[in-house]
Each structure stands twice: as C-alpha cells, then as structure tokens.
Design an enzyme around this catalytic site. Structure first.
Site, PDB file in Angstrom:
ATOM      1  N   GLU A 155      -2.660  -1.856  -3.238  1.00 40.79           N
ATOM      2  CA  GLU A 155      -3.688  -1.079  -2.707  1.00 40.79           C
ATOM      3  C   GLU A 155      -3.322   0.536  -2.789  1.00 40.79           C
ATOM      4  OE1 GLU A 155      -4.871  -3.923   1.199  1.00 40.79           O
ATOM      5  OE2 GLU A 155      -3.478  -1.842   1.556  1.00 40.79           O
ATOM      6  N   HIS A 179       0.909  -1.301  -0.004  1.00 39.11           N
ATOM      7  CA  HIS A 179       0.117  -0.057   0.025  1.00 39.11           C
ATOM      8  C   HIS A 179       0.760   1.279   0.048  1.00 39.11           C
ATOM      9  CE1 HIS A 179      -3.898   1.940   1.567  1.00 39.11           C
ATOM     10  NE2 HIS A 179      -3.283   2.687   1.036  1.00 39.11           N
ATOM     11  N   HIS A 218      -7.895  -5.261   7.435  1.00 40.53           N
ATOM     12  CA  HIS A 218      -7.823  -4.389   8.660  1.00 40.53           C
ATOM     13  C   HIS A 218      -8.124  -4.890   9.878  1.00 40.53           C
ATOM     14  CE1 HIS A 218      -6.417  -0.235   9.616  1.00 40.53           C
ATOM     15  NE2 HIS A 218      -6.350  -0.061   8.373  1.00 40.53           N
TER      16      HIS A 218
END
Ligand code: PXP
Length: 237
Positions: A70, A43, A190
C-alpha cells in the site's frame, strides 16, 4: 469468504525502535501465514518509520499467500512496486507526514493521474485497488480510471460502531451494491478489530479481503499471534 491480510507495519515499528533485527519481520510474515493469514500487507511510508524499502524484496521472496503493498504513488513508490511486482498494490492518498491513512481518493479530481498510474501497474501484472470512501461518485470514478478493486476506508465505521452499528455500516452497504454493479472487487481496512469485524462482513456484500494491522498486533500482545490470527479468521466466517 473474506480473506485476512495481516498488515505487519507495527512489527517493523517495534524492530526499528532498537536498531537491530528483533522482531525479524521476514520471520513474522512467514509465521503469520503459518498461523492462517491469507495475505501480508505492508505500507512503506516516505520516512520509513515502519516497513523500509529494503524490507520489500526480502518479504516478496517469502510471502506465499498474497503480497499487498500500500502507499501513495510517488515516483519512488511506483519504481519499487514495479520492481517487486506484488500480487496487489493499494493506492492511498496519504500525505507524507500523515500519522495514518485517513481519507480515500478523490477519483474525479485525480482522474488523469490515477489512470496513468493504474495503467502502468496493470501492464506489469499487478492488481490495483484504490483506497476510497463509500461514495457513489468516487466508486464510478474508480471504475473509470481502471481500478480492479476498491478498499473501503473503514475508519468512520469503526468510530461510530459502538454508538450505532446499523447507522455506521449503512453507507458501506449501499456503496458495496454500487461497487458490485460496477464489477469492481471490494476490500476493506482501517481500525477493524475483533469487536467490529464480523458485523461489517456480515452486512456488507461480498468483501473479498480485509487488511488489518494495528488492532491485530495489539491483540497479539495478550493473546499471542497464532491465537489472534485464528480469532480474526473466525470473525470472517
Ligand atoms: N488500509 C490502509 C490503506 C491503511 O493505510 C492501513 C493502515 O496502514 C490499513 C488498511 C490497516 O489499518 P489498521 O492498522 O487500523 O488495521
């Protein structure tokens, strides 16, 4: 069976702290796969405090499982993803200064933008997943803008898990039914960890992939990376 994608952002954060190449991110990605990771996630954030844009082609070259990138689809991010052509791109509406992702897309408000972005990624052969809260309207919106999958934002689940796990998972169970009816694939991520992971995948129908970074890297400090990945894989069966 739910696949484990290991998010290696935190490894890059440790490397960046000293300005050298220790730990070597590319070697860690290869080792994660050797130890059982079924995907590698990165990410890159605009300030490049974890994974840097220049890491991406090097990782693309070595990742043999599934490469998932991401991020917020800024022009710079999209240019990098289109040049890399990872297996999957997960679009996340995180602000440039966000500590971490903390909300899903409003797929209705951003319909035109998402349609355009998803169209360009899919035309390049990249599977697209949208980070989303477990809400019916947002899921229908995800279908409408052409996403292949959604990634449930599991932060609120993880937060409530220790007080009331049945309540914590309820909205995800209901949202998963809608998602499956819509014909979209389900990812999740998450704050998933060795305590809350197994219950989530047992309760929520057909989770194809989880991406896990922070807790997994913290566990690896005590258990070692090989053993940690094995334990996360075991939590997914
Ligand atoms: N999914 C998304 C969209 C994220 O932004 C992150 C954090 O980078 C994760 C999953 C993984 O979260 P965690 O590091 O808490 O496992």
């Amino acid at each position: 069976m739910t696949r484990l994608s290991v998010n290696i952002n935190k490894i890059a954060l440790i490397r960046n702290a000293r300005g050298s190449n220790l730990p070597d991110l590319v070697q860690v990605a290869k080792d994660c796969e050797r130890f059982g990771a079924q995907g590698i996630t990165v990410h890159p954030r605009p300030d490049e405090r974890h994974v840097r844009y220049r890491d991406i082609p090097l990782l693309k070259e070595v990742v043999q499982t599934e490469f998932n990138i991401e991020g917020n689809p800024t022009p710079e991010f999209l240019k990098m993803v289109l040049a890399t052509k990872p297996d999957q791109c997960t679009l996340v509406p995180d602000a440039p200064d966000a500590l971490t992702s903390d909300n899903g897309w409003d797929t209705i408000k951003h319909k035109t933008f998402l349609k355009e972005v998803i169209g360009s990624l899919k035309a390049a052969g990249v599977r697209v997943s949208l980070f989303i809260n477990p809400e019916g309207e947002m899921l229908e919106g995800a279908k409408e803008v052409g996403a292949d999958r959604i990634e449930f934002y599991t932060g609120p689940y993880a937060k409530m898990y220790s007080q009331d796990k049945q309540q914590a998972v309820l909205s995800y169970k209901e949202a998963a039914k809608i998602t499956n009816q819509l014909g979209l694939g389900i990812n999740a991520g998450h704050d998933l960890n060795l305590d809350n992971l197994n219950y989530f995948v047992q309760e929520v129908e057909a989770v194809l992939e989880v991406s896990i970074g922070h807790a997994l890297v913290c566990d690896a400090l005590y258990l070692g990376l090989n053993n940690t990945i094995a334990q996360y894989r075991r939590a997914l069966v």
